[in-house]
Structure formats: structure tokens, C-alpha cells
Design a protein around this motif. Sequence first.
Motif, PDB file in Angstrom:
ATOM      1  N   LYS A  24       0.833  -1.206   0.000  1.00 44.14           N
ATOM      2  CA  LYS A  24       0.000   0.000   0.000  1.00 44.14           C
ATOM      3  C   LYS A  24       0.869   1.258   0.000  1.00 44.14           C
ATOM      4  O   LYS A  24       0.638   2.180  -0.791  1.00 44.14           O
ATOM      5  CB  LYS A  24      -0.915  -0.001   1.230  1.00 44.14           C
ATOM      6  N   GLU A  25       1.866   1.306   0.861  1.00 43.23           N
ATOM      7  CA  GLU A  25       2.730   2.485   0.949  1.00 43.23           C
ATOM      8  C   GLU A  25       3.498   2.709  -0.356  1.00 43.23           C
ATOM      9  O   GLU A  25       3.642   3.847  -0.801  1.00 43.23           O
ATOM     10  CB  GLU A  25       3.694   2.347   2.117  1.00 43.23           C
ATOM     11  N   LYS A  26       3.958   1.644  -0.974  1.00 46.13           N
ATOM     12  CA  LYS A  26       4.692   1.769  -2.238  1.00 46.13           C
ATOM     13  C   LYS A  26       3.762   2.285  -3.337  1.00 46.13           C
ATOM     14  O   LYS A  26       4.131   3.170  -4.103  1.00 46.13           O
ATOM     15  CB  LYS A  26       5.305   0.436  -2.650  1.00 46.13           C
ATOM     16  N   TRP A  27       2.552   1.747  -3.408  1.00 49.11           N
ATOM     17  CA  TRP A  27       1.609   2.177  -4.430  1.00 49.11           C
ATOM     18  C   TRP A  27       1.258   3.653  -4.240  1.00 49.11           C
ATOM     19  O   TRP A  27       1.240   4.426  -5.212  1.00 49.11           O
ATOM     20  CB  TRP A  27       0.334   1.322  -4.382  1.00 49.11           C
ATOM     21  N   ILE A  28       0.979   4.047  -3.007  1.00 49.44           N
ATOM     22  CA  ILE A  28       0.632   5.442  -2.723  1.00 49.44           C
ATOM     23  C   ILE A  28       1.802   6.362  -3.066  1.00 49.44           C
ATOM     24  O   ILE A  28       1.618   7.420  -3.677  1.00 49.44           O
ATOM     25  CB  ILE A  28       0.188   5.608  -1.257  1.00 49.44           C
ATOM     26  N   ASP A  29       2.999   5.956  -2.697  1.00 49.39           N
ATOM     27  CA  ASP A  29       4.180   6.770  -2.987  1.00 49.39           C
ATOM     28  C   ASP A  29       4.385   6.922  -4.499  1.00 49.39           C
ATOM     29  O   ASP A  29       4.630   8.027  -4.995  1.00 49.39           O
ATOM     30  CB  ASP A  29       5.412   6.139  -2.335  1.00 49.39           C
ATOM     31  N   ASP A  30       4.271   5.829  -5.238  1.00 51.78           N
ATOM     32  CA  ASP A  30       4.444   5.878  -6.691  1.00 51.78           C
ATOM     33  C   ASP A  30       3.362   6.740  -7.348  1.00 51.78           C
ATOM     34  O   ASP A  30       3.653   7.546  -8.235  1.00 51.78           O
ATOM     35  CB  ASP A  30       4.409   4.466  -7.293  1.00 51.78           C
ATOM     36  N   ARG A  31       2.124   6.578  -6.897  1.00 53.95           N
ATOM     37  CA  ARG A  31       1.019   7.356  -7.484  1.00 53.95           C
ATOM     38  C   ARG A  31       1.171   8.840  -7.158  1.00 53.95           C
ATOM     39  O   ARG A  31       0.937   9.697  -8.021  1.00 53.95           O
ATOM     40  CB  ARG A  31      -0.326   6.829  -6.977  1.00 53.95           C
ATOM     41  N   TYR A  71       2.648  22.138  -0.352  1.00 62.46           N
ATOM     42  CA  TYR A  71       1.220  22.131  -0.659  1.00 62.46           C
ATOM     43  C   TYR A  71       0.890  21.061  -1.708  1.00 62.46           C
ATOM     44  O   TYR A  71      -0.008  20.234  -1.510  1.00 62.46           O
ATOM     45  CB  TYR A  71       0.816  23.526  -1.146  1.00 62.46           C
ATOM     46  N   ILE A  72       1.635  21.061  -2.806  1.00 65.67           N
ATOM     47  CA  ILE A  72       1.396  20.096  -3.881  1.00 65.67           C
ATOM     48  C   ILE A  72       1.657  18.668  -3.384  1.00 65.67           C
ATOM     49  O   ILE A  72       0.892  17.744  -3.676  1.00 65.67           O
ATOM     50  CB  ILE A  72       2.267  20.424  -5.112  1.00 65.67           C
ATOM     51  N   THR A  73       2.709  18.493  -2.599  1.00 71.44           N
ATOM     52  CA  THR A  73       3.030  17.164  -2.074  1.00 71.44           C
ATOM     53  C   THR A  73       1.907  16.644  -1.192  1.00 71.44           C
ATOM     54  O   THR A  73       1.475  15.491  -1.340  1.00 71.44           O
ATOM     55  CB  THR A  73       4.356  17.203  -1.292  1.00 71.44           C
ATOM     56  N   HIS A  74       1.417  17.473  -0.289  1.00 70.77           N
ATOM     57  CA  HIS A  74       0.319  17.050   0.595  1.00 70.77           C
ATOM     58  C   HIS A  74      -0.929  16.699  -0.210  1.00 70.77           C
ATOM     59  O   HIS A  74      -1.575  15.679   0.044  1.00 70.77           O
ATOM     60  CB  HIS A  74      -0.008  18.129   1.617  1.00 70.77           C
ATOM     61  N   LEU A  75      -1.268  17.540  -1.180  1.00 70.89           N
ATOM     62  CA  LEU A  75      -2.448  17.271  -1.997  1.00 70.89           C
ATOM     63  C   LEU A  75      -2.314  15.962  -2.762  1.00 70.89           C
ATOM     64  O   LEU A  75      -3.254  15.164  -2.816  1.00 70.89           O
ATOM     65  CB  LEU A  75      -2.674  18.415  -2.988  1.00 70.89           C
ATOM     66  N   CYS A  76      -1.158  15.738  -3.338  1.00 69.50           N
ATOM     67  CA  CYS A  76      -0.963  14.533  -4.158  1.00 69.50           C
ATOM     68  C   CYS A  76      -0.956  13.265  -3.312  1.00 69.50           C
ATOM     69  O   CYS A  76      -1.514  12.241  -3.720  1.00 69.50           O
ATOM     70  CB  CYS A  76       0.319  14.662  -4.974  1.00 69.50           C
ATOM     71  N   TYR A  77      -0.349  13.325  -2.144  1.00 70.38           N
ATOM     72  CA  TYR A  77      -0.364  12.144  -1.277  1.00 70.38           C
ATOM     73  C   TYR A  77      -1.770  11.864  -0.751  1.00 70.38           C
ATOM     74  O   TYR A  77      -2.190  10.705  -0.668  1.00 70.38           O
ATOM     75  CB  TYR A  77       0.635  12.292  -0.127  1.00 70.38           C
ATOM     76  N   GLU A  82      -6.667   8.441  -1.276  1.00 69.76           N
ATOM     77  CA  GLU A  82      -8.079   8.313  -1.631  1.00 69.76           C
ATOM     78  C   GLU A  82      -8.262   7.322  -2.777  1.00 69.76           C
ATOM     79  O   GLU A  82      -9.202   6.517  -2.761  1.00 69.76           O
ATOM     80  CB  GLU A  82      -8.649   9.676  -2.016  1.00 69.76           C
ATOM     81  N   GLU A  83      -7.384   7.395  -3.770  1.00 70.18           N
ATOM     82  CA  GLU A  83      -7.471   6.460  -4.893  1.00 70.18           C
ATOM     83  C   GLU A  83      -7.235   5.025  -4.435  1.00 70.18           C
ATOM     84  O   GLU A  83      -7.901   4.104  -4.908  1.00 70.18           O
ATOM     85  CB  GLU A  83      -6.472   6.849  -5.985  1.00 70.18           C
ATOM     86  N   TRP A  84      -6.281   4.824  -3.527  1.00 72.56           N
ATOM     87  CA  TRP A  84      -6.046   3.482  -2.994  1.00 72.56           C
ATOM     88  C   TRP A  84      -7.312   2.957  -2.313  1.00 72.56           C
ATOM     89  O   TRP A  84      -7.713   1.814  -2.523  1.00 72.56           O
ATOM     90  CB  TRP A  84      -4.879   3.487  -2.016  1.00 72.56           C
ATOM     91  N   ASP A  85      -7.938   3.811  -1.505  1.00 69.15           N
ATOM     92  CA  ASP A  85      -9.146   3.390  -0.793  1.00 69.15           C
ATOM     93  C   ASP A  85     -10.288   3.070  -1.761  1.00 69.15           C
ATOM     94  O   ASP A  85     -11.089   2.170  -1.490  1.00 69.15           O
ATOM     95  CB  ASP A  85      -9.578   4.472   0.200  1.00 69.15           C
ATOM     96  N   LEU A  86     -10.357   3.795  -2.867  1.00 70.59           N
ATOM     97  CA  LEU A  86     -11.389   3.499  -3.857  1.00 70.59           C
ATOM     98  C   LEU A  86     -11.111   2.197  -4.593  1.00 70.59           C
ATOM     99  O   LEU A  86     -12.029   1.445  -4.905  1.00 70.59           O
ATOM    100  CB  LEU A  86     -11.501   4.647  -4.867  1.00 70.59           C
ATOM    101  N   LEU A  87      -9.840   1.936  -4.864  1.00 68.85           N
ATOM    102  CA  LEU A  87      -9.470   0.716  -5.583  1.00 68.85           C
ATOM    103  C   LEU A  87      -9.483  -0.527  -4.695  1.00 68.85           C
ATOM    104  O   LEU A  87      -9.657  -1.641  -5.178  1.00 68.85           O
ATOM    105  CB  LEU A  87      -8.077   0.869  -6.202  1.00 68.85           C
ATOM    106  N   HIS A  88      -9.259  -0.329  -3.399  1.00 70.25           N
ATOM    107  CA  HIS A  88      -9.180  -1.449  -2.465  1.00 70.25           C
ATOM    108  C   HIS A  88     -10.090  -1.194  -1.260  1.00 70.25           C
ATOM    109  O   HIS A  88      -9.608  -0.903  -0.171  1.00 70.25           O
ATOM    110  CB  HIS A  88      -7.735  -1.636  -1.983  1.00 70.25           C
ATOM    111  N   PRO A  89     -11.396  -1.279  -1.470  1.00 70.50           N
ATOM    112  CA  PRO A  89     -12.307  -1.015  -0.337  1.00 70.50           C
ATOM    113  C   PRO A  89     -12.136  -2.061   0.760  1.00 70.50           C
ATOM    114  O   PRO A  89     -11.822  -3.223   0.489  1.00 70.50           O
ATOM    115  CB  PRO A  89     -13.697  -1.097  -0.967  1.00 70.50           C
TER     116      PRO A  89
END
Length: 93
Positions: A24-31, A71-77, A82-89
Amino acid sequence: MNAYLTYDRIEDRRWVEQQLTDEKEKWIDDRAKELIAMFPEDPLSMRSLFLPVAATLVLTGDRAVEHYNDYITHLCYDRAEEEWDLLHPISPF
């Protein structure tokens, strides 16, 4: 012997949970890095023709760049999580 079996199951569960957390952490970091790459490098590139000159001056300087990057870093992370949570409920079962 039953205690060892229980201990092995607990350790296996911990190992699987750690693997899932790492994935999960790797996917979030890459995204998040993909999303960050879509934004301009400096805040001045985000200015608008309708923005007053005084407001445009706020976008200049080292601190402006630092705050813009934060600001951009916080928004993107946040968006990547959120995308991870949508893809992996999370299943209730």
C-alpha cells in the motif's frame, strides 16, 4: 504443540499484514510521485492573467517555492490515498 501452532499463525498473519502495508505504501508513494510530476516546478507558473500584480509577487521567492512544493506534495499524497481506498475497499467480512 498447540501453542506453537497458534504462535506460527500469529506470525504468519503479522507477516501478511506487513506485506500488505508495504504494498500500500509503495503504491501510494508511486502514485503521488506521478501526480506531483503533472504540476509545474515553480508556483509562478500557476499564476493567472486575472491575478493582481501584488498577488503575483507573493508567488516569488524561495519560501514561496518551498510552501508550494509542500502544498502540492500534501495534496498529491492525500489524493493517492483516496485512490487506494477506492481501488481497495475494506470489506466488513
